[in-house]
Design a protein around this motif. Structure first.
Motif, PDB file in Angstrom:
ATOM      1  N   ASN A 174      12.803  39.398   4.431  1.00  0.00           N
ATOM      2  CA  ASN A 174      13.335  40.895   4.322  1.00  0.00           C
ATOM      3  C   ASN A 174      14.774  41.044   3.719  1.00  0.00           C
ATOM      4  N   THR A 175      15.103  40.016   3.052  1.00  0.00           N
ATOM      5  CA  THR A 175      16.206  40.075   2.181  1.00  0.00           C
ATOM      6  C   THR A 175      16.039  40.335   0.667  1.00  0.00           C
ATOM      7  N   ASN A 176      16.987  40.674   0.092  1.00  0.00           N
ATOM      8  CA  ASN A 176      16.785  41.082  -1.421  1.00  0.00           C
ATOM      9  C   ASN A 176      16.470  39.880  -2.169  1.00  0.00           C
ATOM     10  N   THR A 177      15.434  40.001  -2.959  1.00  0.00           N
ATOM     11  CA  THR A 177      14.874  38.800  -3.642  1.00  0.00           C
ATOM     12  C   THR A 177      14.623  39.319  -5.011  1.00  0.00           C
ATOM     13  N   TYR A 178      14.916  38.441  -5.953  1.00  0.00           N
ATOM     14  CA  TYR A 178      14.546  38.477  -7.339  1.00  0.00           C
ATOM     15  C   TYR A 178      13.708  37.475  -8.137  1.00  0.00           C
ATOM     16  N   LEU A 179      12.986  37.657  -9.243  1.00  0.00           N
ATOM     17  CA  LEU A 179      12.507  36.556 -10.040  1.00  0.00           C
ATOM     18  C   LEU A 179      13.078  36.744 -11.364  1.00  0.00           C
ATOM     19  N   LEU A 180      14.167  35.781 -11.746  1.00  0.00           N
ATOM     20  CA  LEU A 180      14.731  35.890 -12.910  1.00  0.00           C
ATOM     21  C   LEU A 180      14.720  34.482 -13.816  1.00  0.00           C
ATOM     22  N   PRO A 181      14.785  34.740 -14.978  1.00  0.00           N
ATOM     23  CA  PRO A 181      15.239  33.463 -16.031  1.00  0.00           C
ATOM     24  C   PRO A 181      16.497  33.081 -16.027  1.00  0.00           C
ATOM     25  N   ILE A 182      16.929  32.535 -14.801  1.00  0.00           N
ATOM     26  CA  ILE A 182      18.177  31.900 -14.591  1.00  0.00           C
ATOM     27  C   ILE A 182      18.159  30.389 -14.271  1.00  0.00           C
ATOM     28  N   ASN A 183      18.761  29.557 -15.025  1.00  0.00           N
ATOM     29  CA  ASN A 183      18.907  28.204 -14.694  1.00  0.00           C
ATOM     30  C   ASN A 183      19.357  27.592 -13.547  1.00  0.00           C
ATOM     31  N   TYR A 184      18.716  26.994 -12.878  1.00  0.00           N
ATOM     32  CA  TYR A 184      19.068  26.467 -11.449  1.00  0.00           C
ATOM     33  C   TYR A 184      20.677  25.763 -11.523  1.00  0.00           C
ATOM     34  N   LEU A 185      20.915  25.440 -12.756  1.00  0.00           N
ATOM     35  CA  LEU A 185      22.372  24.677 -12.646  1.00  0.00           C
ATOM     36  C   LEU A 185      23.480  25.789 -12.517  1.00  0.00           C
ATOM     37  N   LYS A 186      22.971  26.977 -12.953  1.00  0.00           N
ATOM     38  CA  LYS A 186      24.003  27.919 -12.854  1.00  0.00           C
ATOM     39  C   LYS A 186      24.211  28.694 -11.365  1.00  0.00           C
ATOM     40  N   GLN A 187      23.711  28.173 -10.560  1.00  0.00           N
ATOM     41  CA  GLN A 187      23.906  28.681  -9.318  1.00  0.00           C
ATOM     42  C   GLN A 187      25.360  28.956  -8.673  1.00  0.00           C
ATOM     43  N   ASN A 188      26.102  27.882  -9.058  1.00  0.00           N
ATOM     44  CA  ASN A 188      27.532  27.885  -8.485  1.00  0.00           C
ATOM     45  C   ASN A 188      28.234  29.107  -9.112  1.00  0.00           C
ATOM     46  N   GLN A 189      27.806  29.805 -10.065  1.00  0.00           N
ATOM     47  CA  GLN A 189      28.593  30.724 -10.833  1.00  0.00           C
ATOM     48  C   GLN A 189      27.810  32.099 -10.497  1.00  0.00           C
ATOM     49  N   LEU A 190      26.854  32.396  -9.504  1.00  0.00           N
ATOM     50  CA  LEU A 190      26.203  33.411  -9.353  1.00  0.00           C
ATOM     51  C   LEU A 190      26.771  34.189  -7.908  1.00  0.00           C
ATOM     52  N   ASN A 191      26.916  35.364  -8.082  1.00  0.00           N
ATOM     53  CA  ASN A 191      27.457  36.370  -7.067  1.00  0.00           C
ATOM     54  C   ASN A 191      26.532  37.647  -7.492  1.00  0.00           C
ATOM     55  N   GLU A 192      26.624  38.794  -6.445  1.00  0.00           N
ATOM     56  CA  GLU A 192      26.181  39.740  -6.797  1.00  0.00           C
ATOM     57  C   GLU A 192      26.629  40.574  -8.109  1.00  0.00           C
ATOM     58  N   THR A 193      27.814  40.538  -8.285  1.00  0.00           N
ATOM     59  CA  THR A 193      28.468  41.030  -9.570  1.00  0.00           C
ATOM     60  C   THR A 193      27.931  40.623 -10.846  1.00  0.00           C
ATOM     61  N   VAL A 194      27.877  39.285 -10.781  1.00  0.00           N
ATOM     62  CA  VAL A 194      27.176  38.362 -12.135  1.00  0.00           C
ATOM     63  C   VAL A 194      25.675  38.805 -12.089  1.00  0.00           C
ATOM     64  N   LEU A 195      24.868  38.829 -11.104  1.00  0.00           N
ATOM     65  CA  LEU A 195      23.623  39.220 -10.871  1.00  0.00           C
ATOM     66  C   LEU A 195      23.130  40.664 -11.374  1.00  0.00           C
ATOM     67  N   GLU A 196      24.207  41.691 -10.976  1.00  0.00           N
ATOM     68  CA  GLU A 196      23.816  42.824 -11.407  1.00  0.00           C
ATOM     69  C   GLU A 196      24.243  42.900 -12.809  1.00  0.00           C
ATOM     70  N   LYS A 197      25.168  42.323 -13.826  1.00  0.00           N
ATOM     71  CA  LYS A 197      25.304  42.282 -15.147  1.00  0.00           C
ATOM     72  C   LYS A 197      24.122  41.425 -15.730  1.00  0.00           C
ATOM     73  N   PHE A 198      23.628  40.570 -15.226  1.00  0.00           N
ATOM     74  CA  PHE A 198      22.331  39.874 -15.735  1.00  0.00           C
ATOM     75  C   PHE A 198      21.213  40.642 -15.813  1.00  0.00           C
ATOM     76  N   ILE A 199      21.162  41.489 -14.605  1.00  0.00           N
ATOM     77  CA  ILE A 199      19.867  42.512 -14.750  1.00  0.00           C
ATOM     78  C   ILE A 199      20.064  43.537 -15.882  1.00  0.00           C
ATOM     79  N   ASP A 200      21.200  44.105 -15.899  1.00  0.00           N
ATOM     80  CA  ASP A 200      21.574  45.057 -16.909  1.00  0.00           C
ATOM     81  C   ASP A 200      21.411  44.630 -18.365  1.00  0.00           C
ATOM     82  N   ASN A 201      21.736  43.410 -18.701  1.00  0.00           N
ATOM     83  CA  ASN A 201      21.518  42.874 -19.906  1.00  0.00           C
ATOM     84  C   ASN A 201      19.958  42.577 -20.201  1.00  0.00           C
ATOM     85  N   LEU A 202      19.366  42.248 -19.071  1.00  0.00           N
ATOM     86  CA  LEU A 202      17.659  42.290 -19.039  1.00  0.00           C
ATOM     87  C   LEU A 202      17.348  43.607 -19.478  1.00  0.00           C
TER      88      LEU A 202
END
Length: 217
Positions: A174-202
């Protein structure tokens, strides 16, 4: 059979083409890595899951692209199990030519720079495809405390990871979930702000991929 809208879609901004007064959107299926152009008026029927109001040809197309799916399907678990089966029955080769991951890369800054470039290309009327069908996809879950868990789908799994990943899926229904082309190794840089920017660029990449020449300010 009852149906629902897939969680794993991205809708572009509304746009008009040349002298056409109608407004459109691109609806992109992250499951199929493909998108289709629809009249923007159909968005409300999709979001409200009023599928009977859709023309038959549009409904069939959305089913084909897995934008509309069976209601009983646990999407994340289905995708995880499906990819696990693929990797257990086929030889999986890592891309030897892939660029090594740079731990010092500032993903947030990189996305800001990418957005500027994408907008320039759109305003110049360029037609480029930055969405590759072989992009490595990952499931992302954001819990109530804004923590992000990521499950890579395009690589083989150990039995330990398999159990851990299934637990993540079951605990995040029941949480927010996404399916995106994001490299697993970039996990330590992910937060909601970065994710929003990633989707905007997509979304901007969708306009470029589907050859939409429009100003997107």
């Amino acid at each position: 059979m009852e149906f629902k809208l897939s969680k794993y879609i991205i809708l572009s901004d509304t746009f008009q083409e040349k002298k056409d007064l109608h407004e459109f959107k691109i609806i992109y299926s992250c499951r199929k890595k493909m998108g289709i152009k629809i009249h923007s008026g159909l968005e409300q029927f999709l979001l409200k899951e009023q599928f009977k109001a859709l023309p038959d040809n549009i409904f069939s197309m959305l089913m084909h692209y897995e934008i509309i799916i069976p209601k009983e399907e646990n999407e994340a678990l289905f995708l995880y199990n499906f990819n696990s089966i693929l990797h257990s029955t086929n030889e999986f080769l890592e891309n030897e030519n892939a660029e090594p991951y740079n731990q010092n890369l500032d993903l947030n800054t990189s996305l800001d720079q990418e957005k500027i470039k994408l907008k320039q290309l759109i305003q110049q009327g360029q037609m480029q495809d930055f969405l590759e069908n072989n992009d490595q996809m990952s499931l992302l879950f954001i819990d109530t405390e804004k923590n992000i868990s990521i499950i890579p789908l395009d690589r083989p799994y150990s039995s330990l990871k398999n159990e851990s990943y299934i637990n993540i899926i079951n605990n995040n229904n029941n949480t927010n979930t996404y399916l995106l082309p994001i490299n697993y190794l970039k996990q330590n840089q992910l937060n909601e702000t970065v994710l929003e920017k990633f989707i905007d660029n997509l979304k901007l990449k969708l306009l470029l991929k589907y050859k939409i020449n429009t100003r997107n300010d």
